[in-house]
Design an enzyme around this catalytic site. Structure first.
Site, PDB file in Angstrom:
ATOM      1  N   GLU D  36       0.840  -1.205   0.000  1.00 27.59           N
ATOM      2  CA  GLU D  36       0.000   0.000   0.000  1.00 27.59           C
ATOM      3  C   GLU D  36       0.876   1.257   0.000  1.00 27.59           C
ATOM      4  O   GLU D  36       1.760   1.391   0.849  1.00 27.59           O
ATOM      5  CB  GLU D  36      -0.909  -0.006   1.230  1.00 27.59           C
ATOM      6  N   GLU D  67      -4.370  -7.036   2.255  1.00 32.21           N
ATOM      7  CA  GLU D  67      -3.091  -7.638   2.631  1.00 32.21           C
ATOM      8  C   GLU D  67      -3.041  -9.125   2.350  1.00 32.21           C
ATOM      9  O   GLU D  67      -2.010  -9.653   1.936  1.00 32.21           O
ATOM     10  CB  GLU D  67      -2.787  -7.366   4.115  1.00 32.21           C
ATOM     11  N   PHE D  90       2.092  -1.063   8.726  1.00 29.42           N
ATOM     12  CA  PHE D  90       2.361  -1.188  10.162  1.00 29.42           C
ATOM     13  C   PHE D  90       2.232  -2.673  10.499  1.00 29.42           C
ATOM     14  O   PHE D  90       1.310  -3.332  10.022  1.00 29.42           O
ATOM     15  CB  PHE D  90       1.313  -0.439  10.999  1.00 29.42           C
ATOM     16  N   ASP D  92       1.071  -4.027  12.921  1.00 30.97           N
ATOM     17  CA  ASP D  92      -0.228  -4.283  13.550  1.00 30.97           C
ATOM     18  C   ASP D  92      -1.252  -4.854  12.569  1.00 30.97           C
ATOM     19  O   ASP D  92      -2.224  -5.466  12.988  1.00 30.97           O
ATOM     20  CB  ASP D  92      -0.785  -2.982  14.120  1.00 30.97           C
ATOM     21  N   PHE D  93      -1.061  -4.575  11.277  1.00 29.48           N
ATOM     22  CA  PHE D  93      -2.058  -5.017  10.296  1.00 29.48           C
ATOM     23  C   PHE D  93      -1.847  -6.466   9.886  1.00 29.48           C
ATOM     24  O   PHE D  93      -2.583  -6.991   9.055  1.00 29.48           O
ATOM     25  CB  PHE D  93      -2.023  -4.121   9.046  1.00 29.48           C
ATOM     26  N   ILE D  94      -0.843  -7.097  10.439  1.00 27.49           N
ATOM     27  CA  ILE D  94      -0.504  -8.456  10.020  1.00 27.49           C
ATOM     28  C   ILE D  94      -1.660  -9.425  10.266  1.00 27.49           C
ATOM     29  O   ILE D  94      -1.774 -10.462   9.599  1.00 27.49           O
ATOM     30  CB  ILE D  94       0.771  -8.938  10.749  1.00 27.49           C
ATOM     31  N   HIS D 135      -1.574   0.551  16.520  1.00 26.00           N
ATOM     32  CA  HIS D 135      -0.565   1.103  15.612  1.00 26.00           C
ATOM     33  C   HIS D 135       0.793   1.235  16.300  1.00 26.00           C
ATOM     34  O   HIS D 135       1.574   2.121  15.936  1.00 26.00           O
ATOM     35  CB  HIS D 135      -0.993   2.477  15.077  1.00 26.00           C
TER      36      HIS D 135
HETATM   37  C1  TPP Z   1      -5.747  -3.609   7.521  1.00 21.49           C
HETATM   38  C2  TPP Z   1      -5.163  -2.255   7.390  1.00 21.49           C
HETATM   39  N1  TPP Z   1      -4.369  -1.970   6.350  1.00 21.49           N
HETATM   40  C3  TPP Z   1      -3.856  -0.743   6.195  1.00 21.49           C
HETATM   41  C4  TPP Z   1      -4.112   0.246   7.106  1.00 21.49           C
HETATM   42  C5  TPP Z   1      -3.493   1.631   6.929  1.00 21.49           C
HETATM   43  N2  TPP Z   1      -4.530   2.579   6.501  1.00 21.49           N
HETATM   44  C6  TPP Z   1      -5.171   3.335   7.380  1.00 21.49           C
HETATM   45  S1  TPP Z   1      -6.366   4.250   6.664  1.00 21.49           S
HETATM   46  C7  TPP Z   1      -5.993   3.626   5.153  1.00 21.49           C
HETATM   47  C8  TPP Z   1      -6.750   4.079   3.944  1.00 21.49           C
HETATM   48  C9  TPP Z   1      -8.170   3.785   4.085  1.00 21.49           C
HETATM   49  O1  TPP Z   1      -8.836   4.183   2.944  1.00 21.49           O
HETATM   50  P1  TPP Z   1     -10.407   4.304   2.956  1.00 21.49           P
HETATM   51  O2  TPP Z   1     -11.006   3.046   3.441  1.00 21.49           O
HETATM   52  O3  TPP Z   1     -10.812   4.756   1.599  1.00 21.49           O
HETATM   53  O4  TPP Z   1     -10.730   5.416   4.045  1.00 21.49           O
HETATM   54  P2  TPP Z   1     -10.342   6.948   4.033  1.00 21.49           P
HETATM   55  O5  TPP Z   1      -9.028   7.080   4.726  1.00 21.49           O
HETATM   56  O6  TPP Z   1     -10.289   7.406   2.627  1.00 21.49           O
HETATM   57  O7  TPP Z   1     -11.414   7.591   4.818  1.00 21.49           O
HETATM   58  C10 TPP Z   1      -4.961   2.717   5.223  1.00 21.49           C
HETATM   59  C11 TPP Z   1      -4.400   1.997   4.070  1.00 21.49           C
HETATM   60  C12 TPP Z   1      -4.912  -0.080   8.204  1.00 21.49           C
HETATM   61  N3  TPP Z   1      -5.193   0.799   9.156  1.00 21.49           N
HETATM   62  N4  TPP Z   1      -5.446  -1.314   8.315  1.00 21.49           N
END
Ligand code: TPP
Ligand code: TPP
Ligand code: MG
Ligand code: MG
Lengths: 314, 337, 314, 337
Positions: D36, D67, D90, D92-94, D135
């Protein structure tokens, strides 16, 4: 399209292989869970025509038929199933067959093969163009997040990848209607993936689906979905008492949806006499029992094998 | 004694689990049971048999093969006021829903500053029965390494009942590890069977206390789950070699009775820590460290645990999964060292 | 439908709250990541009308606006964000707000709230009929397996559950076209879930979608899907340099798709004079700054709080 | 020295990672990088900056927030012959892709009887920077408890380069833990900066060897990742109190240099094992056990690690995440004990 003889031979070979494996479970030669593909042979038999050596296939906990059509050596595979020094030195076993030469593997975790299949497809796309990857899933696996994610990923990356869903209407004891909303074949639509649904004991229908989907995937380097409807003739695993499926349902299916009977009917329709068929049966029977014999002649894995191979380095 | 007792008693651990669930569901209407094949089939090991017939399919139901969705559903339902008991068929499948365990189930109570509770039980089958690396794991330490979930691992029929009741009545999320051999074995054939009257009303067992299974003055075998049963056989074998082996059952990985481990270990000059889970960064290390920091140098210790993945062929599995024989061997080695 | 005044007030309150939080990040009062909902206010503002106290809502890493409309006390929430002894004693913080009284929670793991929302919905279905649950997701989260699985589960169990997808076209820096195949609103179709797509700065369109979807879910106890199109006005998190979005795209959106400007326009259209609006601005401004003041007057959590509360028992 | 060196050098650990990736991708065409925000953005920590511009979007590309799908894709691609480097933003997302790690990435080589290889690197950011329980995790022991993956955890700029190269060139799957502070800090401001010439060609570091960072005769601090940097500050503080603290950097959790740990520990009468990961069933236990089984009773040991989840408010985080101050305090306590 396979000739009636080719189809019958292929299905029979598969049937005898699976039956032989079932016997080996009963005699205690094989331990652990064992999932057979009896009843689902025609799907793999037809798919076999469209698979090329450069393609990869990632299968499931019910992998033997896919392995066969993908070109995995049956003796090596059987040796592995029979807990001999086989395809994977006795460390993989029935649900974890790996053959890098045939580009075949499988996994015992429902749905988890699909993402890996995407990796083979990525490799095909980047450095081995023309090849594609098949990810096989059961209809139960179609509810696993991994499969959805992979559909989206494959679509967005234009991966040459065919999702083959073998829909036998049950995930262990749970009937599809209790676990699965909507129509399976439409699950690709949300990702712009074209789907084909077909009867998995109808050779012509299977042929249409496979030829169209494989051609589409190969030509456009994009994912497609095939849903083939079959019946699982055995319990979920060998030893499953299988009380959860109505006797009547089973009887009907055994009568009307047996790939071997269907293929045999076609053979008769093509003018084969009983004697010729019996002769063919004998020939295929010998072939398969030779496989078993060859597999059984292989040694058990050396005990030291157990602690070998956690890492390549070190 | 009840009519089904004695050598003809066909009951297994799975029967005990089902009976406890039945009793607890009668007691507490908030309990719902779901997971794959727990309904009509009654569980692939039979541990939820007859529940759906008894309580209907709103309280006992099958789920899709969507562990993330239904474990998350259990968490939400628990937070909302129900008391879900959810089954992960084999612990090996936990990977597909691990986020729900790691980041939600375990942390929500803490992160909420105590404002939400997550009273759920996740039952799951563990251990080697000849099914290779993806269907044989224990993963007890994987759970125990996560702050916020209790991890119980019964070794005996008595604990299978008592700890399960304790788990169900706990207001915290509990991972309840059921060893396949304990589920499948006839109770009367177990090396150590403390379920003299499996029909008696169940009392919740004390959580977070080790239990001495056997006294012994030469070596203490510390183990959990099926390894305790194996240790019992090993101890008998050692006895024939004039070695007196005590056995301590860990029972509860979280909370872990570190004081109890140390004081039990003091009863013999050596301790052998046995585990069916993978050795590295796991229970054996935690137990040894807990003892070493409390009574440094007082007890000579060694560990005996799985040191690779589980191979498929039984001849190979036997090489690596600890058993009565290998436990006895390792105990002798430790004593000789 | 909210009156122009109600809409404007609600959006303004949200805007000022988020701006105040943004300032607290800059001044170092708040540490860690901070995701604001500026630009997406109208969706929550309109949803507010349809939410009932018996409903539950599970939100995301961008949760403040949903918390507000679900009835979480703003002072308690702000205190939590400001690392005070707030809603969750300083242990949850911005991405982990839990209010069992308002039946609100959120999670920082993308997509992982949806399954939990299904649990609240199960509770509603079994013992608190009439209530429903909203699971909020971003469009990026729509590619997470958890969300798909939950759609199927909710459909197959007939759970009273609304999936609200706030589509702001980006998941951090990744534009939707690079991550997301097909049409978001059609992703329910494979599960037989009805979907509504709408412009998230068009009050009427939002109203139509929310009233229809909430009514459908409440009446039939079954899942529905709403996809609302919005623009995120800030970087993904406070501090994000946001170079990945074209300047032009941003300018256009700032001009045309600002919920506050749109609501203000409606207010003007309804005959409000500039002075009246300024007066209202002042009123709402005082209200929100009172929230901040009240939150800031709360003490920091006691250090001992850090080690409390891993378990209820023990 | 290169032009950007010296106090004005703005380079961070993230720059080093990006430079190594750049160099290795030039060397080996099979390397692909995905995850990502690794493309146009160059990673949320900037650790893949400029890679997409350099190598195009077939070799460096963004993925959906899926993921499971893209980690699985990395596994399949590795087995097929590519050498994927995949980023989990991060650690944590594992949880959302843990099955791919636990049951596929780690086990496929073993289960295949050595017939397939899975040469991939999973880079992921770990550690507390004030972002609460979902996180801030490290989870090093969660990975280390899985047979079949190597787990590297650089503490210094030199290792960030050297271990990363070693990871990339390894034929095994490697989980590569990048501490956020190491990624974000200017190298010249680090307590311990061994990257004297970050532009020199990178040599792969030896995997599976502890490294003595500092000599000390009163107490040995054994740590990994950011805790090593904190220990350096702590050691300086201890010095002012006339306590001589040595520091040993674990560096590689798997393979773990158990012999090296024991022999290093012998250099002082006490050892303090420090960890930013959760204490229970983790690295501190494994290290203590490894020492206790090798040199029982020779060294007095204590551990200092996280004992709850990470709270959100910084005033609370500081209470529980080990730091230079708390390390010094615990070292003194151990010495007094
Ligand atoms: C499982 C997981 N993967 C990656 C992340 C990191 N992350 C946090 S917000 C985000 C983007 C989320 O996009 P969206 O669902 O469109 O929400 P928006 O931020 O646009 O409101 C990511 C990749 C996470 N928190 N959890
Ligand atoms: C993630 C996961 N969950 C559960 C299982 C247990 N399990 C093995 S096969 C199976 C049913 C699979 O059903 P389906 O995909 O329809 O394949 P079929 O067995 O019908 O061929 C289940 C639940 C598993 N192996 N992995
Ligand atoms: Mg099926
Ligand atoms: Mg978005």
């Amino acid at each position: 399209m396979l000739t009636p003889r080719q189809l019958y031979e292929t299905v029979l070979r598969m049937r005898l292989l699976e039956e032989g494996v079932g016997v080996a479970v009963q005699t205690g030669e094989i331990h652990g869970e064992m999932h057979l593909g009896i009843g689902q042979e025609m799907v793999s038999a037809v798919m076999g025509q469209y698979l090329q050596p450069r393609d990869a296939l990632v299968s499931t906990h019910r992998p033997h038929l896919h392995a066969l059509v993908k070109g995995v050596d049956p003796v090596q595979m059987l040796a592995e199933l029979l807990e001999r020094d086989g395809l994977n030195h006795g460390k993989g076993g029935h649900m974890h067959l790996f053959d890098p030469v045939a580009s075949f593997m499988c996994t015992g975790i429902v749905g988890s093969g699909a993402p890996i299949a995407a990796g083979y497809a990525l490799h095909r796309k980047l450095v081995a163009q023309g090849g594609l990857t098949v990810a096989v899933v059961g209809e139960g696996a179609m509810n696993q997040g991994a499969v959805f994610e992979t559909m989206n990923l494959a679509a967005v990356l234009s991966l040459p990848m065919v999702f083959l869903c073998e829909n036998n209407d049950y995930g262990i004891s749970v009937p599809r209607r209790l676990s699965t909303a909507g129509q399976l074949v439409e699950r690709g639509a949300g990702f712009g993936i074209n789907g084909w649904e077909c009867d998995g004991v109808d050779q012509r229908a299977l042929d249409e689906a496979f030829s169209a989907a494989f051609a589409d995937t190969r030509k456009h380097s994009r994912p497609t979905l095939i849903v083939a409807h079959v019946y699982r003739f055995r319990g979920h695993y060998e030893g499953d008492t299988d009380h959860y499926r109505p006797a009547e349902e089973k009887e009907t299916a055994f009568r009307d949806r047996d790939p071997l009977l269907v293929a045999r009917r076609d053979l008769v329709g093509a003018g084969w006499s009983d004697e010729r068929i019996v002769a063919l049966d004998g020939e295929i029977g010998r072939e398969v029992s030779d496989w078993f014999e060859a597999a059984r002649s292989l040694p058990f894995p050396d005990p030291s094998e157990a602690r070998r191979g956690t890492f390549v380095d070190v | 004694m009840c009519e089904s007792a004695g050598a003809s008693d066909r009951r297994t651990g799975a029967h005990l689990v089902a009976a406890v669930l039945m009793e607890e569901m009668r007691r507490d209407e908030g309990i719902v049971v779901f997971g794959e094949d727990v309904g009509a089939l009654g569980g692939v090991f039979g541990a939820t048999r007859r529940l759906q017939r008894e309580f209907g399919d709103t309280r006992v139901f099958d789920t899709p093969i969507s562990e993330t969705a239904f474990v998350g559903m259990a968490i939400g339902a628990a937070q909302a006021g129900l008391r879900p008991i959810v089954e992960i068929m084999f612990v090996d499948f936990i990977g597909v829903c691990f986020d729900q365990v790691l980041n939600q189930m375990a942390k929500n109570h803490y992160m909420s500053g105590g404002r939400v509770r997550v009273p759920l039980v996740m039952r799951t089958a563990v251990g080697s029965i000849g099914s290779a690396a993806q269907h044989s794991q224990v993963l007890s330490a994987t759970f125990a390494h996560i702050p916020g979930i209790k991890v119980l691992f019964p070794a005996t029929p008595g604990d299978l009942r008592g700890l399960l009741v304790a788990a169900i009545r706990s207001d915290d999320p509990v991972v309840f590890l059921e060893h396949k051999w304990l589920l499948k074995s006839r109770l009367v054939e177990l090396p150590f069977n403390d379920a003299d009257s499996p029909d008696s009303p169940v009392e919740p067992a004390a959580v977070g206390k080790v239990r001495r299974i056997r006294d012994g003055s030469d070596v203490t075998i510390i183990a959990s789950g099926w390894m305790v049963q194996q240790a019992v056989v090993a101890a008998r074998e050692l006895e024939t070699a004039d070695i007196s082996a005590g056995i301590v059952d860990i029972r509860s990985l979280v909370p872990l009775d570190r004081e109890g481990l140390a004081s039990e270990a003091l009863r013999a000059p050596c301790a052998l820590i046995v585990d069916e889970d993978f050795a590295g960064f796991g229970t054996t290390g935690e137990v040894m460290a807990s003892i070493a920091e409390r009574i440094p140098g007082e007890v000579r210790m060694a560990r005996h645990a799985l040191d690779v993945s589980q191979p498929a062929a039984l001849v190979l599995e036997e090489q690596v999964v600890p058993s009565a024989r290998s436990i006895a061997l390792q105990a002798k080695r430790l004593l000789r060292a």
